[in-house]
Design a protein around this motif. Sequence first.
Motif, PDB file in Angstrom:
ATOM      1  N   GLU A   1       0.828  -1.200   0.000  1.00 59.37           N
ATOM      2  CA  GLU A   1       0.000   0.000   0.000  1.00 59.37           C
ATOM      3  C   GLU A   1       0.868   1.259   0.000  1.00 59.37           C
ATOM      4  OE1 GLU A   1      -2.686  -0.149   3.274  1.00 59.37           O
ATOM      5  OE2 GLU A   1      -3.639  -2.017   2.616  1.00 59.37           O
ATOM      6  N   TRP A   2       2.042   1.161   0.569  1.00 56.22           N
ATOM      7  CA  TRP A   2       2.994   2.267   0.570  1.00 56.22           C
ATOM      8  C   TRP A   2       3.776   2.347  -0.749  1.00 56.22           C
ATOM      9  CZ3 TRP A   2       5.127   5.688   4.480  1.00 56.22           C
ATOM     10  CH2 TRP A   2       4.354   5.734   5.652  1.00 56.22           C
ATOM     11  N   GLY A   3       3.540   1.411  -1.632  1.00 56.58           N
ATOM     12  CA  GLY A   3       4.257   1.399  -2.900  1.00 56.58           C
ATOM     13  C   GLY A   3       5.616   0.746  -2.839  1.00 56.58           C
ATOM     14  N   ILE A   4       5.887   0.009  -1.753  1.00 56.44           N
ATOM     15  CA  ILE A   4       7.162  -0.705  -1.617  1.00 56.44           C
ATOM     16  C   ILE A   4       7.062  -2.024  -2.379  1.00 56.44           C
ATOM     17  CG2 ILE A   4       8.781  -1.778  -0.029  1.00 56.44           C
ATOM     18  CD1 ILE A   4       8.708   1.245   0.227  1.00 56.44           C
ATOM     19  N   LYS A   5       7.888  -2.189  -3.378  1.00 53.17           N
ATOM     20  CA  LYS A   5       7.834  -3.382  -4.224  1.00 53.17           C
ATOM     21  C   LYS A   5       8.929  -4.398  -3.901  1.00 53.17           C
ATOM     22  CE  LYS A   5       5.853  -0.817  -8.121  1.00 53.17           C
ATOM     23  NZ  LYS A   5       6.040  -0.419  -9.540  1.00 53.17           N
ATOM     24  N   HIS A   6       9.975  -3.962  -3.208  1.00 56.45           N
ATOM     25  CA  HIS A   6      11.129  -4.839  -2.989  1.00 56.45           C
ATOM     26  C   HIS A   6      11.458  -4.894  -1.504  1.00 56.45           C
ATOM     27  CE1 HIS A   6      11.711  -4.440  -7.332  1.00 56.45           C
ATOM     28  NE2 HIS A   6      11.600  -3.136  -7.154  1.00 56.45           N
ATOM     29  N   ALA A   7      11.318  -6.084  -0.907  1.00 56.13           N
ATOM     30  CA  ALA A   7      11.592  -6.215   0.529  1.00 56.13           C
ATOM     31  C   ALA A   7      11.832  -7.666   0.900  1.00 56.13           C
ATOM     32  CB  ALA A   7      10.427  -5.659   1.345  1.00 56.13           C
ATOM     33  N   LEU A   8      12.604  -7.854   1.951  1.00 56.41           N
ATOM     34  CA  LEU A   8      12.776  -9.159   2.577  1.00 56.41           C
ATOM     35  C   LEU A   8      12.340  -8.997   4.028  1.00 56.41           C
ATOM     36  CD1 LEU A   8      13.904 -12.098   2.174  1.00 56.41           C
ATOM     37  CD2 LEU A   8      15.962 -11.283   3.321  1.00 56.41           C
ATOM     38  N   LEU A   9      11.266  -9.669   4.393  1.00 53.14           N
ATOM     39  CA  LEU A   9      10.676  -9.519   5.717  1.00 53.14           C
ATOM     40  C   LEU A   9      10.950 -10.777   6.526  1.00 53.14           C
ATOM     41  CD1 LEU A   9       7.219  -8.047   4.609  1.00 53.14           C
ATOM     42  CD2 LEU A   9       9.410  -6.863   4.923  1.00 53.14           C
ATOM     43  N   SER A  10      11.493 -10.595   7.718  1.00 54.69           N
ATOM     44  CA  SER A  10      11.897 -11.737   8.538  1.00 54.69           C
ATOM     45  C   SER A  10      11.260 -11.662   9.911  1.00 54.69           C
ATOM     46  CB  SER A  10      13.425 -11.749   8.679  1.00 54.69           C
ATOM     47  OG  SER A  10      13.830 -12.552   9.757  1.00 54.69           O
ATOM     48  N   ALA A  11      10.822 -12.808  10.412  1.00 50.99           N
ATOM     49  CA  ALA A  11      10.320 -12.917  11.773  1.00 50.99           C
ATOM     50  C   ALA A  11      11.127 -13.981  12.496  1.00 50.99           C
ATOM     51  CB  ALA A  11       8.838 -13.287  11.783  1.00 50.99           C
ATOM     52  N   GLY A  12      11.923 -13.559  13.449  1.00 47.16           N
ATOM     53  CA  GLY A  12      12.703 -14.493  14.234  1.00 47.16           C
ATOM     54  C   GLY A  12      13.772 -15.225  13.461  1.00 47.16           C
ATOM     55  N   ASN A  13      14.114 -14.738  12.267  1.00 45.71           N
ATOM     56  CA  ASN A  13      15.065 -15.430  11.397  1.00 45.71           C
ATOM     57  C   ASN A  13      14.638 -16.859  11.095  1.00 45.71           C
ATOM     58  OD1 ASN A  13      16.659 -13.219  11.099  1.00 45.71           O
ATOM     59  ND2 ASN A  13      18.502 -14.136  11.932  1.00 45.71           N
ATOM     60  N   SER A  14      13.380 -17.197  11.387  1.00 47.25           N
ATOM     61  CA  SER A  14      12.897 -18.532  11.050  1.00 47.25           C
ATOM     62  C   SER A  14      11.762 -18.475  10.032  1.00 47.25           C
ATOM     63  CB  SER A  14      12.408 -19.265  12.306  1.00 47.25           C
ATOM     64  OG  SER A  14      11.257 -18.643  12.833  1.00 47.25           O
ATOM     65  N   SER A  15      11.236 -17.292   9.781  1.00 46.26           N
ATOM     66  CA  SER A  15      10.205 -17.123   8.750  1.00 46.26           C
ATOM     67  C   SER A  15      10.542 -15.881   7.949  1.00 46.26           C
ATOM     68  CB  SER A  15       8.813 -16.968   9.373  1.00 46.26           C
ATOM     69  OG  SER A  15       8.391 -18.153   9.999  1.00 46.26           O
TER      70      SER A  15
END
Length: 321
Positions: free
Chosen positions: A154-168
């Motif tokens: 929604e913010w127009g961010i097209k490129h990202a790597l999202l991590s939760a706990g380095n396990s997901s």
Amino acid sequence: MNTLFDFRIRHADADYARQAAQAAFAEVDRLEKLLSRFEEGSDVWRINHAEDGETIMISEECHACLQQAVQISLATEGAFNVSVGDAADIAKQHKSKKAPMAQLRAALKRSANALVSMAEDSLALRVEHKGISIDLGAIGKGFAVDRARDLLREWGIKHALLSAGNSSVLATGTCSSRKHAVTAGAKHASPYENIITAKPKPGGWVVNIAGDKQSTPVTLHECSLSSSGTSELGRHIIDPRRGGQSYTHLRTWVLAPNAAAADALSTACMTMMPEEIARALRELGKGHAAITEDTNGRLHICRRSGVWTQIKRTHALSWPA
């Protein structure tokens, strides 16, 4: 969710990327207040503390997370089950040792004897018989990552790597660019099941699957990767079908179109036989795969075809294939 979230964003405007990341972290905090069973007044807390015959209005987010949990439970024939909260508490009390089997099974039986009714098209949830102990810990952080991804779009961010706990982790867009901003943030506990080492590469994000004796790089394209194991949190995973803490594999990883599915499946796969995992992958369809580590440290992968193959040490993966 009691874990560390790390969001890496590629955008030409670093300040804008930071603002978007802050909004995504705020969304994670908001979801925790809805989904945590330890947060008094949350949707899950109210379900777990409801009386016989009580009807509870839950949020759209809790409803969606529970619906996904039911889908994974059906696909794994009960190997994934969110009603293990009391049993999980017993396991955590004993840390790395096995908890008394009688206590685990008694806790699971109490929750199994409860009855909760939920419709696909209604936010009204009815507790027919009290006593359920819902714990969304094995799917919640993945669900939060998916919602953070949606907000960043929604913010127009097209490129990202999202991590939760380095396990997901969830990868969207590409990593390599001369103009990019990397924004990270943390909340609560330290990361566990350390599977992620991101490296720039055109066309995707490269993460590293690391077992005891073998590691394999995986290039992710618009998909998620999650892992489960016992190296950090001990024998915390409950087998809801047998009531114990016996695991078929040393570690498991799951590739899926979304983080919630990958998160839940990687947990379930720890107690599933290879043929059961293959059956679940066929049930869930395109975009799903599982990787396991055996007692000799060898890695094996199963795709939707249901065929297991050993991953060679020189083998680099790309997903979707």
